[in-house]
Write a protein that holds these residues in place. Structure first.
Motif, PDB file in Angstrom:
ATOM      1  N   THR A 106       0.842  -1.192   0.000  1.00 36.31           N
ATOM      2  CA  THR A 106       0.000   0.000   0.000  1.00 36.31           C
ATOM      3  C   THR A 106       0.876   1.240   0.000  1.00 36.31           C
ATOM      4  OG1 THR A 106      -1.720  -1.155   1.245  1.00 36.31           O
ATOM      5  CG2 THR A 106      -1.803   1.233   1.248  1.00 36.31           C
ATOM      6  N   ALA A 107       0.640   2.118  -0.973  1.00 35.15           N
ATOM      7  CA  ALA A 107       1.372   3.386  -1.038  1.00 35.15           C
ATOM      8  C   ALA A 107       0.826   4.337   0.017  1.00 35.15           C
ATOM      9  CB  ALA A 107       1.225   4.001  -2.427  1.00 35.15           C
ATOM     10  N   ALA A 108       1.669   5.256   0.471  1.00 37.74           N
ATOM     11  CA  ALA A 108       1.275   6.222   1.501  1.00 37.74           C
ATOM     12  C   ALA A 108       0.265   7.241   0.985  1.00 37.74           C
ATOM     13  CB  ALA A 108       2.508   6.936   2.041  1.00 37.74           C
ATOM     14  N   GLY A 109       0.212   7.435  -0.308  1.00 33.58           N
ATOM     15  CA  GLY A 109      -0.712   8.400  -0.912  1.00 33.58           C
ATOM     16  C   GLY A 109      -0.578   8.336  -2.419  1.00 33.58           C
ATOM     17  N   GLU A 110      -1.326   9.188  -3.110  1.00 32.66           N
ATOM     18  CA  GLU A 110      -1.282   9.195  -4.570  1.00 32.66           C
ATOM     19  C   GLU A 110       0.108   9.548  -5.088  1.00 32.66           C
ATOM     20  OE1 GLU A 110      -4.453  11.484  -6.288  1.00 32.66           O
ATOM     21  OE2 GLU A 110      -5.940  10.523  -4.998  1.00 32.66           O
ATOM     22  N   GLU A 111       0.761  10.502  -4.442  1.00 31.20           N
ATOM     23  CA  GLU A 111       2.105  10.908  -4.859  1.00 31.20           C
ATOM     24  C   GLU A 111       3.099   9.754  -4.680  1.00 31.20           C
ATOM     25  OE1 GLU A 111       5.365  14.000  -3.192  1.00 31.20           O
ATOM     26  OE2 GLU A 111       3.414  14.893  -3.715  1.00 31.20           O
ATOM     27  N   ASP A 112       2.967   9.012  -3.588  1.00 28.87           N
ATOM     28  CA  ASP A 112       3.847   7.868  -3.349  1.00 28.87           C
ATOM     29  C   ASP A 112       3.576   6.761  -4.369  1.00 28.87           C
ATOM     30  OD1 ASP A 112       5.884   6.449  -1.902  1.00 28.87           O
ATOM     31  OD2 ASP A 112       4.296   5.285  -0.917  1.00 28.87           O
ATOM     32  N   LEU A 113       2.309   6.559  -4.720  1.00 26.92           N
ATOM     33  CA  LEU A 113       1.979   5.563  -5.740  1.00 26.92           C
ATOM     34  C   LEU A 113       2.613   5.951  -7.076  1.00 26.92           C
ATOM     35  CD1 LEU A 113       0.394   2.934  -6.323  1.00 26.92           C
ATOM     36  CD2 LEU A 113      -1.505   4.397  -7.055  1.00 26.92           C
ATOM     37  N   ALA A 114       2.552   7.220  -7.429  1.00 31.27           N
ATOM     38  CA  ALA A 114       3.182   7.699  -8.666  1.00 31.27           C
ATOM     39  C   ALA A 114       4.697   7.494  -8.608  1.00 31.27           C
ATOM     40  CB  ALA A 114       2.837   9.162  -8.906  1.00 31.27           C
ATOM     41  N   ARG A 115       5.291   7.704  -7.428  1.00 30.65           N
ATOM     42  CA  ARG A 115       6.730   7.478  -7.278  1.00 30.65           C
ATOM     43  C   ARG A 115       7.066   6.006  -7.500  1.00 30.65           C
ATOM     44  NH1 ARG A 115       9.693   4.941  -4.341  1.00 30.65           N
ATOM     45  NH2 ARG A 115       8.046   4.460  -2.860  1.00 30.65           N
ATOM     46  N   CYS A 116       6.248   5.103  -6.937  1.00 28.02           N
ATOM     47  CA  CYS A 116       6.455   3.661  -7.129  1.00 28.02           C
ATOM     48  C   CYS A 116       6.370   3.298  -8.613  1.00 28.02           C
ATOM     49  CB  CYS A 116       5.416   2.846  -6.353  1.00 28.02           C
ATOM     50  SG  CYS A 116       5.556   2.956  -4.562  1.00 28.02           S
ATOM     51  N   GLU A 117       5.382   3.870  -9.296  1.00 24.33           N
ATOM     52  CA  GLU A 117       5.209   3.605 -10.725  1.00 24.33           C
ATOM     53  C   GLU A 117       6.430   4.086 -11.511  1.00 24.33           C
ATOM     54  OE1 GLU A 117       1.559   4.018 -13.831  1.00 24.33           O
ATOM     55  OE2 GLU A 117       2.028   5.814 -12.651  1.00 24.33           O
ATOM     56  N   ARG A 118       6.935   5.279 -11.189  1.00 23.87           N
ATOM     57  CA  ARG A 118       8.132   5.806 -11.864  1.00 23.87           C
ATOM     58  C   ARG A 118       9.353   4.937 -11.579  1.00 23.87           C
ATOM     59  NH1 ARG A 118       6.025  10.580  -9.829  1.00 23.87           N
ATOM     60  NH2 ARG A 118       7.603  10.635  -8.186  1.00 23.87           N
ATOM     61  N   ALA A 119       9.484   4.482 -10.331  1.00 21.03           N
ATOM     62  CA  ALA A 119      10.630   3.632  -9.975  1.00 21.03           C
ATOM     63  C   ALA A 119      10.578   2.321 -10.751  1.00 21.03           C
ATOM     64  CB  ALA A 119      10.665   3.373  -8.474  1.00 21.03           C
ATOM     65  N   LEU A 120       9.400   1.723 -10.856  1.00 22.18           N
ATOM     66  CA  LEU A 120       9.265   0.489 -11.639  1.00 22.18           C
ATOM     67  C   LEU A 120       9.578   0.759 -13.111  1.00 22.18           C
ATOM     68  CD1 LEU A 120       6.030  -0.986 -10.039  1.00 22.18           C
ATOM     69  CD2 LEU A 120       8.280  -2.101 -10.066  1.00 22.18           C
ATOM     70  N   ALA A 121       9.033   1.833 -13.654  1.00 19.16           N
ATOM     71  CA  ALA A 121       9.273   2.169 -15.060  1.00 19.16           C
ATOM     72  C   ALA A 121      10.756   2.432 -15.312  1.00 19.16           C
ATOM     73  CB  ALA A 121       8.437   3.384 -15.465  1.00 19.16           C
ATOM     74  N   GLY A 122      11.405   3.130 -14.391  1.00 13.86           N
ATOM     75  CA  GLY A 122      12.825   3.423 -14.538  1.00 13.86           C
ATOM     76  C   GLY A 122      13.698   2.183 -14.539  1.00 13.86           C
ATOM     77  N   ARG A 123      13.215   1.102 -13.962  1.00 17.32           N
ATOM     78  CA  ARG A 123      13.940  -0.160 -13.921  1.00 17.32           C
ATOM     79  C   ARG A 123      13.465  -1.117 -15.022  1.00 17.32           C
ATOM     80  NH1 ARG A 123      16.754  -1.627  -9.594  1.00 17.32           N
ATOM     81  NH2 ARG A 123      17.036  -0.112  -7.942  1.00 17.32           N
ATOM     82  N   GLY A 124      12.562  -0.634 -15.880  1.00 18.10           N
ATOM     83  CA  GLY A 124      12.004  -1.490 -16.923  1.00 18.10           C
ATOM     84  C   GLY A 124      11.127  -2.593 -16.363  1.00 18.10           C
ATOM     85  N   ALA A 125      10.565  -2.375 -15.166  1.00 18.44           N
ATOM     86  CA  ALA A 125       9.823  -3.415 -14.459  1.00 18.44           C
ATOM     87  C   ALA A 125       8.322  -3.140 -14.384  1.00 18.44           C
ATOM     88  CB  ALA A 125      10.393  -3.566 -13.045  1.00 18.44           C
ATOM     89  N   HIS A 126       7.857  -2.001 -14.907  1.00 18.00           N
ATOM     90  CA  HIS A 126       6.443  -1.647 -14.847  1.00 18.00           C
ATOM     91  C   HIS A 126       5.663  -2.481 -15.865  1.00 18.00           C
ATOM     92  CE1 HIS A 126       2.911   0.980 -15.818  1.00 18.00           C
ATOM     93  NE2 HIS A 126       2.819   0.929 -14.503  1.00 18.00           N
ATOM     94  N   ARG A 127       4.566  -3.107 -15.413  1.00 19.04           N
ATOM     95  CA  ARG A 127       3.761  -3.942 -16.306  1.00 19.04           C
ATOM     96  C   ARG A 127       2.370  -3.366 -16.554  1.00 19.04           C
ATOM     97  NH1 ARG A 127       8.190  -5.386 -16.778  1.00 19.04           N
ATOM     98  NH2 ARG A 127       9.016  -7.491 -16.782  1.00 19.04           N
ATOM     99  N   GLY A 128       1.941  -2.420 -15.728  1.00 12.27           N
ATOM    100  CA  GLY A 128       0.636  -1.822 -15.961  1.00 12.27           C
ATOM    101  C   GLY A 128       0.095  -1.116 -14.742  1.00 12.27           C
ATOM    102  N   THR A 129      -0.851  -0.216 -14.992  1.00 13.89           N
ATOM    103  CA  THR A 129      -1.543   0.505 -13.928  1.00 13.89           C
ATOM    104  C   THR A 129      -3.024   0.484 -14.267  1.00 13.89           C
ATOM    105  OG1 THR A 129       0.365   1.936 -13.549  1.00 13.89           O
ATOM    106  CG2 THR A 129      -1.774   2.738 -12.746  1.00 13.89           C
ATOM    107  N   ARG A 130      -3.844   0.149 -13.287  1.00 13.60           N
ATOM    108  CA  ARG A 130      -5.289   0.110 -13.525  1.00 13.60           C
ATOM    109  C   ARG A 130      -6.023   0.579 -12.271  1.00 13.60           C
ATOM    110  NH1 ARG A 130      -3.123  -4.753 -13.215  1.00 13.60           N
ATOM    111  NH2 ARG A 130      -3.873  -6.316 -11.777  1.00 13.60           N
ATOM    112  N   SER A 131      -7.229   1.072 -12.500  1.00 14.02           N
ATOM    113  CA  SER A 131      -8.076   1.520 -11.397  1.00 14.02           C
ATOM    114  C   SER A 131      -9.412   0.808 -11.486  1.00 14.02           C
ATOM    115  CB  SER A 131      -8.303   3.029 -11.474  1.00 14.02           C
ATOM    116  OG  SER A 131      -7.096   3.713 -11.282  1.00 14.02           O
ATOM    117  N   GLN A 132      -9.931   0.427 -10.320  1.00 15.51           N
ATOM    118  CA  GLN A 132     -11.225  -0.232 -10.249  1.00 15.51           C
ATOM    119  C   GLN A 132     -11.799  -0.024  -8.856  1.00 15.51           C
ATOM    120  OE1 GLN A 132     -11.128  -4.438 -11.097  1.00 15.51           O
ATOM    121  NE2 GLN A 132     -13.344  -4.612 -11.076  1.00 15.51           N
TER     122      GLN A 132
END
Length: 138
Positions: free
Chosen positions: A74-100
Motif C-alpha cells: 500500500t502506497a502512503a498516498g497518490e504521490e507515493d503511488l506515482a513514485r512507485c510507478e516511476r521507480a518500476l518504469a525506470g527499472r524497466g519493471a512496470h507492467r501496468g496501472t489500472r483503477s477499479q
C-alpha cells in the motif's frame, strides 16, 4: 472492537540479495535495518518489513504452486503511488496501472520476475470486499 491481525512482515527468497535489496529499497522506499551475507531486513517508517533471503541462481518459485504468490503493498498516498510507478518504469519493471472501484493498482516485476503490486488507497481506507479477478489469471 477487535481490529484483527495485521501483516507485520513478508519473507521472500531471492536469487541475488544485492540486486533485490536495491530494487525493493528503491521501488517501495524501504530502508535496510539489518543485513547478513545471505539475508536482509528492509523496513518502512510505518513498520512494514520485508525479509529477503538469498537462495542462489537456481532456486525456483513455480507459479500456481502452494504458497504465497505475491504481496500487494500500500502506497502512503497518490504521490507515493506515482513514485512507485516511476521507480518500476525506470527499472524497466512496470507492467501496468489500472483503477477499479476507487483503488489504483500499479503492477510490476522484481529482478526475479516475481509480481510486485502497489495500491492506493489501502485496505485501511477502502477494505477489499470482493475477490480480485487477478487471482484467476493462471
Amino acid at each position: 472492537m477487535a481490529e484483527g491481525a495485521r501483516l507485520g512482515s513478508v519473507v521472500m527468497f531471492v536469487h541475488d540479495l544485492d540486486r533485490s535489496v536495491a530494487f525493493y529499497a528503491d521501488v517501495l522506499a524501504l530502508e535496510v535495518a539489518d543485513r547478513s551475507p545471505t539475508a536482509a531486513l528492509l523496513s518502512s517508517a510505518g513498520g512494514a518489513g520485508l525479509i529477503l533471503r538469498a537462495m542462489g541462481g537456481v532456486a525456483s518459485h513455480p507459479l500456481g504452486s502452494v504458497g504465497v504468490q505475491y504481496v500487494v503493498w500500500t502506497a502512503a498516498g497518490e504521490e507515493d503511488l506515482a513514485r512507485c510507478e516511476r521507480a518500476l518504469a525506470g527499472r524497466g519493471a512496470h507492467r501496468g496501472t489500472r483503477s477499479q472501484n476507487g483503488v489504483t493498482l500499479v503492477e510490476g516485476r522484481d529482478p526475479d520476475d516475481m509480481v510486485v503490486m502497489v495500491s492506493h488507497p489501502g485496505p485501511d481506507r477502502l477494505p477489499l470486499r470482493e475477490l480480485p479477478v487477478r487471482i484467476y489469471g493462471w
